[in-house]
Design an enzyme around this catalytic site. Sequence first.
Site, PDB file in Angstrom:
ATOM      1  N   ASP A 128       0.813  -1.219   0.000  1.00  0.00           N
ATOM      2  CA  ASP A 128       0.000   0.000   0.000  1.00  0.00           C
ATOM      3  C   ASP A 128       0.851   1.276   0.000  1.00  0.00           C
ATOM      4  O   ASP A 128       1.990   1.273   0.453  1.00  0.00           O
ATOM      5  CB  ASP A 128      -0.910  -0.017   1.234  1.00  0.00           C
TER       6      ASP A 128
ATOM      7  N   ASN B 128     -10.361  -3.479  -6.810  1.00  0.00           N
ATOM      8  CA  ASN B 128      -9.532  -2.494  -7.526  1.00  0.00           C
ATOM      9  C   ASN B 128     -10.062  -2.146  -8.926  1.00  0.00           C
ATOM     10  O   ASN B 128      -9.607  -1.175  -9.534  1.00  0.00           O
ATOM     11  CB  ASN B 128      -8.068  -2.957  -7.625  1.00  0.00           C
TER      12      ASN B 128
HETATM   13  C1  FPP Z   1      -1.856  -0.020  -3.367  1.00  0.00           C
HETATM   14  O1  FPP Z   1      -1.427   1.319  -3.348  1.00  0.00           O
HETATM   15  C2  FPP Z   1      -1.262  -0.719  -4.503  1.00  0.00           C
HETATM   16  C3  FPP Z   1      -1.951  -1.374  -5.468  1.00  0.00           C
HETATM   17  C4  FPP Z   1      -3.421  -1.455  -5.470  1.00  0.00           C
HETATM   18  C5  FPP Z   1      -1.267  -2.019  -6.589  1.00  0.00           C
HETATM   19  C6  FPP Z   1       0.038  -2.668  -6.285  1.00  0.00           C
HETATM   20  C7  FPP Z   1       0.600  -3.193  -7.534  1.00  0.00           C
HETATM   21  C8  FPP Z   1       1.886  -3.097  -7.936  1.00  0.00           C
HETATM   22  C9  FPP Z   1       2.968  -2.540  -7.092  1.00  0.00           C
HETATM   23  C10 FPP Z   1       2.276  -3.572  -9.283  1.00  0.00           C
HETATM   24  C11 FPP Z   1       1.883  -5.003  -9.515  1.00  0.00           C
HETATM   25  C12 FPP Z   1       2.851  -5.639 -10.332  1.00  0.00           C
HETATM   26  C13 FPP Z   1       3.471  -6.812 -10.085  1.00  0.00           C
HETATM   27  C14 FPP Z   1       4.683  -7.080 -10.819  1.00  0.00           C
HETATM   28  C15 FPP Z   1       3.019  -7.825  -9.112  1.00  0.00           C
HETATM   29  P1  FPP Z   1      -2.490   2.483  -3.613  1.00  0.00           P
HETATM   30  O2  FPP Z   1      -2.549   2.752  -5.056  1.00  0.00           O
HETATM   31  O3  FPP Z   1      -3.800   2.098  -3.002  1.00  0.00           O
HETATM   32  O4  FPP Z   1      -1.825   3.659  -2.828  1.00  0.00           O
HETATM   33  P2  FPP Z   1      -2.589   4.836  -2.069  1.00  0.00           P
HETATM   34  O5  FPP Z   1      -3.394   4.211  -0.982  1.00  0.00           O
HETATM   35  O6  FPP Z   1      -1.465   5.661  -1.550  1.00  0.00           O
HETATM   36  O7  FPP Z   1      -3.424   5.544  -3.084  1.00  0.00           O
END
Ligand code: FPP
Length: 255
Positions: free
Chosen positions: A33, A81
């Site tokens: 996250d 998501n």
């Molecule tokens: C949460 O941060 C992150 C995600 C929903 C996506 C995570 C995915 C990756 C890092 C890439 C996936 C790729 C591979 C190679 C497995 P957020 O976007 O919710 O952050 P925020 O809460 O700060 O908005």
Amino acid sequence: MITFFKGEKVDETENDLSLDMENIPKHIAIIMDGNGRWAKKRKLPRTMGHKAGVETIRRILKEADKLGIKYMTLYAFSTENWKRPKEEVGALMKLLVQYLRQEINELHKNGVKINVLGDISMLPEECIIEIEKAKEKTNLNTGITMNIALNYGGRDEIIRGIKLLVEDAKNEKINLSDINEHMFENYLYTKGIPDPDIIIRPSGEQRLSNFLLWQCAYSEFWYSDICWPDFKEKDLHQAIYDFQHRDRRFGGIKK
Ligand code: FPP
């Protein structure tokens, strides 16, 4: 300098912790996250945060493997998501494809086994193709298993498991009296995988967000304010160190 009990020394991390190498968690699960907030702080588009998050995956997987962790589960895309803007969903899918294309040979060389938790049939075709290729190529590897949770939701997984189980009961493959916690695990995406010892969630949020609901019954939770792109090897060490100093009783009492 990290001093391992077995006399090994690793000095790439900044903190000074003694990890008990006889008590390394088998399975670590991570809610990656804070990518969006990391990017926002730097006035970058959210997708740059995810890109930086992939760099963290590279480093942390390597470190986890080095420490002898056998399973690392990464929450990459939840069933919820899909509510995100189309562009962000598309960018995440592209990052996955890029990662698998660029890394697969190196991962394979290092004995990493790729596994996916979730219903990937809804993903873009190029993702499905790369995932299937990666799974097939690394299927017999015996190093760390990287479980990528994609279009994964804990509730969805349990409902899917119930449907499969009812199907087996209807076809008289199982009896009502066969059903117990242990056998139900065979109907989950995590069949054959031990429950996570630790669930790590960076970025300051302290919730499970539909991750591994069944499997985390006795997992230790570890939270930190660091956003995932800033998560370092030393943070993994800290999580393991803290885990090793928790008192896990599994509902029993201390001897
Ligand atoms: C949460 O941060 C992150 C995600 C929903 C996506 C995570 C995915 C990756 C890092 C890439 C996936 C790729 C591979 C190679 C497995 P957020 O976007 O919710 O952050 P925020 O809460 O700060 O908005």
